[in-house]
Design an enzyme around this catalytic site. Structure first.
Site, PDB file in Angstrom:
ATOM      1  N   LYS A 113       0.837  -1.213   0.000  1.00  0.00           N
ATOM      2  CA  LYS A 113       0.000   0.000   0.000  1.00  0.00           C
ATOM      3  C   LYS A 113       0.865   1.255   0.000  1.00  0.00           C
ATOM      4  O   LYS A 113       0.524   2.254  -0.636  1.00  0.00           O
ATOM      5  CB  LYS A 113      -0.940  -0.008   1.202  1.00  0.00           C
ATOM      6  CG  LYS A 113      -1.920  -1.175   1.159  1.00  0.00           C
ATOM      7  CD  LYS A 113      -3.321  -0.774   1.510  1.00  0.00           C
ATOM      8  CE  LYS A 113      -4.341  -1.829   1.110  1.00  0.00           C
ATOM      9  NZ  LYS A 113      -4.464  -2.931   2.056  1.00  0.00           N
ATOM     10  N   LYS A 196      -2.944 -11.067  -8.731  1.00  0.00           N
ATOM     11  CA  LYS A 196      -4.265 -11.501  -8.275  1.00  0.00           C
ATOM     12  C   LYS A 196      -5.361 -10.562  -8.773  1.00  0.00           C
ATOM     13  O   LYS A 196      -5.102  -9.412  -9.140  1.00  0.00           O
ATOM     14  CB  LYS A 196      -4.290 -11.574  -6.757  1.00  0.00           C
ATOM     15  CG  LYS A 196      -4.171 -10.237  -6.065  1.00  0.00           C
ATOM     16  CD  LYS A 196      -4.608 -10.358  -4.611  1.00  0.00           C
ATOM     17  CE  LYS A 196      -4.740  -8.976  -3.991  1.00  0.00           C
ATOM     18  NZ  LYS A 196      -5.475  -8.923  -2.756  1.00  0.00           N
ATOM     19  N   LYS A 199      -9.605  -5.144  -6.535  1.00  0.00           N
ATOM     20  CA  LYS A 199     -10.359  -3.930  -6.868  1.00  0.00           C
ATOM     21  C   LYS A 199      -9.451  -2.807  -7.330  1.00  0.00           C
ATOM     22  O   LYS A 199      -9.841  -1.962  -8.106  1.00  0.00           O
ATOM     23  CB  LYS A 199     -11.086  -3.431  -5.620  1.00  0.00           C
ATOM     24  CG  LYS A 199     -12.290  -4.225  -5.270  1.00  0.00           C
ATOM     25  CD  LYS A 199     -12.785  -3.847  -3.882  1.00  0.00           C
ATOM     26  CE  LYS A 199     -13.342  -5.082  -3.224  1.00  0.00           C
ATOM     27  NZ  LYS A 199     -13.533  -5.009  -1.815  1.00  0.00           N
TER      28      LYS A 199
HETATM   29  P1  AMP Z   1     -10.607  -7.420  -0.038  1.00  0.00           P
HETATM   30  O1  AMP Z   1     -11.354  -7.289  -1.333  1.00  0.00           O
HETATM   31  O2  AMP Z   1      -9.134  -7.183  -0.214  1.00  0.00           O
HETATM   32  O3  AMP Z   1     -11.239  -6.641   1.081  1.00  0.00           O
HETATM   33  O4  AMP Z   1     -10.691  -8.951   0.393  1.00  0.00           O
HETATM   34  C1  AMP Z   1     -11.846  -9.532   0.944  1.00  0.00           C
HETATM   35  C2  AMP Z   1     -11.699 -11.033   0.979  1.00  0.00           C
HETATM   36  O5  AMP Z   1     -11.601 -11.548  -0.357  1.00  0.00           O
HETATM   37  C3  AMP Z   1     -10.453 -11.522   1.719  1.00  0.00           C
HETATM   38  O6  AMP Z   1     -10.784 -12.697   2.420  1.00  0.00           O
HETATM   39  C4  AMP Z   1      -9.477 -11.844   0.623  1.00  0.00           C
HETATM   40  O7  AMP Z   1      -8.572 -12.864   0.994  1.00  0.00           O
HETATM   41  C5  AMP Z   1     -10.397 -12.317  -0.495  1.00  0.00           C
HETATM   42  N1  AMP Z   1      -9.793 -12.027  -1.816  1.00  0.00           N
HETATM   43  C6  AMP Z   1      -9.635 -10.811  -2.388  1.00  0.00           C
HETATM   44  N2  AMP Z   1      -9.042 -10.929  -3.600  1.00  0.00           N
HETATM   45  C7  AMP Z   1      -8.810 -12.261  -3.786  1.00  0.00           C
HETATM   46  C8  AMP Z   1      -8.231 -13.038  -4.847  1.00  0.00           C
HETATM   47  N3  AMP Z   1      -7.797 -12.472  -5.958  1.00  0.00           N
HETATM   48  N4  AMP Z   1      -8.145 -14.377  -4.677  1.00  0.00           N
HETATM   49  C9  AMP Z   1      -8.618 -14.969  -3.553  1.00  0.00           C
HETATM   50  N5  AMP Z   1      -9.179 -14.305  -2.532  1.00  0.00           N
HETATM   51  C10 AMP Z   1      -9.277 -12.969  -2.636  1.00  0.00           C
END
Ligand code: AMP
Length: 333
Positions: A113, A196, A199
């Site tokens: 970040k 990965k 967003k």
């Molecule tokens: P976030 O969108 O970063 O707030 O992530 C929310 C949840 O989604 C967390 O449990 C992350 O580990 C999961 N997550 C986000 N992006 C991925 C991805 N590309 N692959 C697997 N899990 C993801």
């Protein structure tokens, strides 16, 4: 028998993509009937990126709607908004007293970040893993369904909980572990050929649950590929492997085997491959997409879900805070 407690959450920073779904939510939905489940929308975490007051509520609503559309059942799961449970912030404060600058600065997600937004390195970003630990420890959870990217944060949650236990010579907090039914934590790749799905990884990288079939087709057709294999049975370059990994998630084993064979024989046509991938993504996301609009229109239902969830979550959180305060040594006069 006492059921193990599960906590999972998601930042309210935008729409859900299929990485969120296959990395975290799908497991959670499956766990609802086996465990004592808490699911929250992490609006406090979202403040690190300074949403406007106008945007904040809409973002929270969107995430609530999309999670309900994924099948989180408010009858079996306690679903709540993080900021409705102030006890989380109180535990965050206590845990911050024994979280150290060095370990927080070393966290991979913090370093990422800082690199991405060097002008907004705020203390909330630094202590993000402490707030996440508070989210989990407030219900004394032992299982946390998350994607591979969160593994390090879970390790930090164990560190903070164990440190609290050691400091006060007790076994109050159990150790929480990342959980996936497949044993291996999932990392869903994006469409840009690099890392990965996320967003903040740039336009076109992520496929959202709310994307229309046309949008999904367009995004997948633009996914990064190359000029094709140059030898039989060669290793795939990252961008191509990513698309195969996505196909493994959304398509049938037969479909995957067919394209693997085509690739290995150097006969693959990326146009056909992507078309199939897009159609399978459309099919697997269709049930969620259809429910999103329906649930979003039902304001009374959403209000009732959030209110009921906040009450249930606070009951559990208040118990923990009462006990934590006692352990720390706070006494009333
Ligand atoms: P976030 O969108 O970063 O707030 O992530 C929310 C949840 O989604 C967390 O449990 C992350 O580990 C999961 N997550 C986000 N992006 C991925 C991805 N590309 N692959 C697997 N899990 C993801």
């Amino acid at each position: 028998m006492i059921k193990e407690t599960v906590v999972s959450g998601i930042r309210s920073t935008g729409k859900l993509h299929i990485g969120n779904y296959y990395g975290a939510v799908k497991n959670f939905v499956q766990m609802q009937h086996e465990y004592n489940c808490y699911f929250f929308i992490a609006d406090l975490h979202s403040l690190t990126t300074h949403p406007t007051p106008q945007d904040l509520h809409g973002n929270i609503k969107q995430v609530l709607v999309e999670y309900l559309a994924c099948g989180i059942d408010p009858e079996t799961t306690t679903i709540y908004i993080q900021s409705d449970v102030p006890e989380v912030s109180e535990l965050y404060l206590y845990l911050n007293m024994n979280a150290y600058l060095g370990e927080l600065e070393r966290a991979t997600s913090f370093k990422d970040k800082v690199r991405a937004n060097p002008d907004n390195v705020n203390a909330g970003l630094l202590t993000y893993p402490v707030l996440m630990a508070a989210d989990i420890l407030i219900h004394r959870a032992t299982k946390v369904p998350v994607g591979k990217d969160q593994e390090q944060h879970l390790e930090m949650a164990r560190t903070f909980g164990n440190r609290f236990n050691r400091l006060y010579s007790n076994e109050y907090f159990p150790e929480p572990y990342a959980f996936s039914y497949s044993n291996n934590l999932v990392k869903v790749p994006g469409l840009d050929g690099k890392g990965k799905m996320g967003k903040s990884e740039g336009e076109g990288n992520a496929v959202y649950l709310s994307d229309s079939p046309e949008v999904i087709r367009k995004k997948v057709s633009r996914a990064v590929t190359d000029s094709g294999p140059t030898a039989e049975n060669q290793d795939k370059p990252e961008a191509i492997q990513n698309l195969f990994d996505l196909m493994k998630i959304v398509s049938s084993a037969d479909t995957l085997a067919h394209f693997e064979e085509q690739y290995n024989k150097m006969a693959i046509r990326y146009g056909d491959f992507k078309k199939q991938l897009a159609e399978d993504m459309i099919v697997t996301t269709a049930p969620m997409r259809e429910r999103i609009n329906e649930i979003a229109a039902d304001t009374a239902y959403l209000r009732q879900v959030a209110k009921h969830g906040a009450l249930k979550a606070r009951e559990s959180a208040q118990k923990t805070i009462r006990e934590v305060r006692e352990i720390i040594g706070f006494k009333s006069f």
